[in-house]
Design a protein around this motif. Structure first.
Motif, PDB file in Angstrom:
ATOM      1  N   SER A  48      -7.202   3.979  11.855  1.00 33.19           N
ATOM      2  CA  SER A  48      -8.244   2.990  11.616  1.00 33.19           C
ATOM      3  C   SER A  48      -7.979   2.299  10.271  1.00 33.19           C
ATOM      4  CB  SER A  48      -9.614   3.678  11.560  1.00 33.19           C
ATOM      5  OG  SER A  48      -9.673   4.507  10.411  1.00 33.19           O
ATOM      6  N   PRO A  49      -8.659   1.179   9.998  1.00 38.61           N
ATOM      7  CA  PRO A  49      -8.518   0.552   8.687  1.00 38.61           C
ATOM      8  C   PRO A  49      -8.857   1.510   7.542  1.00 38.61           C
ATOM      9  CG  PRO A  49      -9.538  -0.979  10.188  1.00 38.61           C
ATOM     10  CD  PRO A  49      -9.442   0.353  10.915  1.00 38.61           C
ATOM     11  N   SER A  50      -9.834   2.385   7.755  1.00 41.50           N
ATOM     12  CA  SER A  50     -10.198   3.354   6.715  1.00 41.50           C
ATOM     13  C   SER A  50      -9.073   4.350   6.467  1.00 41.50           C
ATOM     14  CB  SER A  50     -11.465   4.108   7.108  1.00 41.50           C
ATOM     15  OG  SER A  50     -12.554   3.240   7.168  1.00 41.50           O
ATOM     16  N   ALA A  51      -8.399   4.772   7.519  1.00 38.49           N
ATOM     17  CA  ALA A  51      -7.287   5.707   7.360  1.00 38.49           C
ATOM     18  C   ALA A  51      -6.128   5.048   6.622  1.00 38.49           C
ATOM     19  CB  ALA A  51      -6.827   6.215   8.725  1.00 38.49           C
ATOM     20  N   ILE A  52      -5.870   3.788   6.918  1.00 35.16           N
ATOM     21  CA  ILE A  52      -4.798   3.068   6.224  1.00 35.16           C
ATOM     22  C   ILE A  52      -5.152   2.900   4.758  1.00 35.16           C
ATOM     23  CG2 ILE A  52      -3.607   0.844   6.060  1.00 35.16           C
ATOM     24  CD1 ILE A  52      -3.850   0.687   9.143  1.00 35.16           C
ATOM     25  N   ARG A  53      -6.381   2.526   4.483  1.00 29.86           N
ATOM     26  CA  ARG A  53      -6.827   2.399   3.097  1.00 29.86           C
ATOM     27  C   ARG A  53      -6.679   3.724   2.362  1.00 29.86           C
ATOM     28  NH1 ARG A  53     -12.974   1.611   2.190  1.00 29.86           N
ATOM     29  NH2 ARG A  53     -12.828   3.811   2.635  1.00 29.86           N
ATOM     30  N   SER A  54      -7.081   4.809   2.990  1.00 31.97           N
ATOM     31  CA  SER A  54      -6.965   6.125   2.374  1.00 31.97           C
ATOM     32  C   SER A  54      -5.507   6.490   2.092  1.00 31.97           C
ATOM     33  CB  SER A  54      -7.602   7.183   3.276  1.00 31.97           C
ATOM     34  OG  SER A  54      -7.428   8.465   2.733  1.00 31.97           O
ATOM     35  N   ALA A  55      -4.640   6.195   3.038  1.00 26.92           N
ATOM     36  CA  ALA A  55      -3.222   6.504   2.847  1.00 26.92           C
ATOM     37  C   ALA A  55      -2.644   5.735   1.661  1.00 26.92           C
ATOM     38  CB  ALA A  55      -2.437   6.180   4.114  1.00 26.92           C
ATOM     39  N   ILE A  56      -3.016   4.478   1.523  1.00 30.80           N
ATOM     40  CA  ILE A  56      -2.518   3.685   0.397  1.00 30.80           C
ATOM     41  C   ILE A  56      -3.097   4.192  -0.923  1.00 30.80           C
ATOM     42  CG2 ILE A  56      -2.554   1.390  -0.659  1.00 30.80           C
ATOM     43  CD1 ILE A  56      -2.525   0.239   2.198  1.00 30.80           C
ATOM     44  N   MET A  57      -4.378   4.494  -0.930  1.00 28.52           N
ATOM     45  CA  MET A  57      -5.029   4.897  -2.174  1.00 28.52           C
ATOM     46  C   MET A  57      -4.629   6.288  -2.642  1.00 28.52           C
ATOM     47  SD  MET A  57      -8.809   3.318  -1.524  1.00 28.52           S
ATOM     48  CE  MET A  57      -9.497   3.949  -3.042  1.00 28.52           C
ATOM     49  N   THR A  58      -4.245   7.161  -1.726  1.00 31.54           N
ATOM     50  CA  THR A  58      -3.939   8.543  -2.130  1.00 31.54           C
ATOM     51  C   THR A  58      -2.452   8.816  -2.298  1.00 31.54           C
ATOM     52  OG1 THR A  58      -3.957   9.276   0.181  1.00 31.54           O
ATOM     53  CG2 THR A  58      -6.026   9.464  -1.058  1.00 31.54           C
ATOM     54  N   THR A  59      -1.599   7.836  -2.031  1.00 30.96           N
ATOM     55  CA  THR A  59      -0.167   8.073  -2.169  1.00 30.96           C
ATOM     56  C   THR A  59       0.483   7.157  -3.195  1.00 30.96           C
ATOM     57  OG1 THR A  59       0.311   6.562  -0.345  1.00 30.96           O
ATOM     58  CG2 THR A  59       0.105   8.899   0.181  1.00 30.96           C
ATOM     59  N   GLY A  60      -0.302   6.418  -3.950  1.00 31.50           N
ATOM     60  CA  GLY A  60       0.245   5.526  -4.963  1.00 31.50           C
ATOM     61  C   GLY A  60       0.808   6.319  -6.126  1.00 31.50           C
ATOM     62  N   ALA A  61       1.721   5.698  -6.831  1.00 31.00           N
ATOM     63  CA  ALA A  61       2.330   6.330  -8.013  1.00 31.00           C
ATOM     64  C   ALA A  61       2.523   5.274  -9.090  1.00 31.00           C
ATOM     65  CB  ALA A  61       3.677   6.958  -7.642  1.00 31.00           C
ATOM     66  N   ASN A  62       2.359   5.685 -10.324  1.00 33.38           N
ATOM     67  CA  ASN A  62       2.631   4.795 -11.442  1.00 33.38           C
ATOM     68  C   ASN A  62       4.121   4.829 -11.735  1.00 33.38           C
ATOM     69  OD1 ASN A  62      -0.050   4.067 -11.868  1.00 33.38           O
ATOM     70  ND2 ASN A  62      -0.426   5.850 -13.157  1.00 33.38           N
ATOM     71  N   LEU A  63       4.714   3.665 -11.828  1.00 35.60           N
ATOM     72  CA  LEU A  63       6.128   3.579 -12.154  1.00 35.60           C
ATOM     73  C   LEU A  63       6.286   3.001 -13.539  1.00 35.60           C
ATOM     74  CD1 LEU A  63       7.568   2.106  -8.828  1.00 35.60           C
ATOM     75  CD2 LEU A  63       7.536   4.474  -9.565  1.00 35.60           C
ATOM     76  N   ILE A  64       7.156   3.580 -14.310  1.00 36.76           N
ATOM     77  CA  ILE A  64       7.463   3.056 -15.629  1.00 36.76           C
ATOM     78  C   ILE A  64       8.853   2.445 -15.550  1.00 36.76           C
ATOM     79  CG2 ILE A  64       7.829   3.576 -18.060  1.00 36.76           C
ATOM     80  CD1 ILE A  64       5.864   5.922 -17.679  1.00 36.76           C
ATOM     81  N   ILE A  65       8.910   1.136 -15.655  1.00 37.01           N
ATOM     82  CA  ILE A  65      10.180   0.434 -15.576  1.00 37.01           C
ATOM     83  C   ILE A  65      10.606   0.074 -16.995  1.00 37.01           C
ATOM     84  CG2 ILE A  65      11.364  -1.616 -14.681  1.00 37.01           C
ATOM     85  CD1 ILE A  65       9.281  -1.603 -12.405  1.00 37.01           C
ATOM     86  N   VAL A  66      11.753   0.556 -17.357  1.00 36.09           N
ATOM     87  CA  VAL A  66      12.250   0.312 -18.727  1.00 36.09           C
ATOM     88  C   VAL A  66      13.309  -0.755 -18.695  1.00 36.09           C
ATOM     89  CG1 VAL A  66      13.314   1.346 -20.731  1.00 36.09           C
ATOM     90  CG2 VAL A  66      11.751   2.668 -19.321  1.00 36.09           C
TER      91      VAL A  66
END
Length: 85
Positions: free
Chosen positions: A67-85
């Motif tokens: 569902s749209p809620s499941a997709i939103r949850s997947a995006i929100m819970t699997t994000g990562a901060n990247l530090i690009i140098v």
């Protein structure tokens, strides 16, 4: 007052250092005597929307029953901060 009529931006796609590339042999922007580039590249805040839309499309194609809620949850819970140098 809480209302279900308001949109809540759960996923933000900031446009800092967002790059988009596309294949195009654009002779209009090519300098005289040079070959047109194989790829064009652009940067800007509005380009981040296309990236998030592609993530949603990829998740939906791999998980058609989500569902749209499941997709939103997947995006929100699997994000990562990247530090690009």
């Amino acid at each position: 007052m809480i209302s279900h009529m308001y949109l809540q931006p759960d996923i933000a796609a900031p446009g800092t250092a967002i790059l988009a590339a596309w294949i195009e042999n654009d002779t209009e922007v090519t300098r005289s005597g040079h070959q047109p580039p194989l790829f064009n590249i652009d940067s800007g805040t509005s380009l981040s929307c296309a990236h998030v839309s592609a993530i949603v499309a990829t998740l939906k194609s791999q998980n058609p029953s989500w569902s749209p809620s499941a997709i939103r949850s997947a995006i929100m819970t699997t994000g990562a901060n990247l530090i690009i140098v």
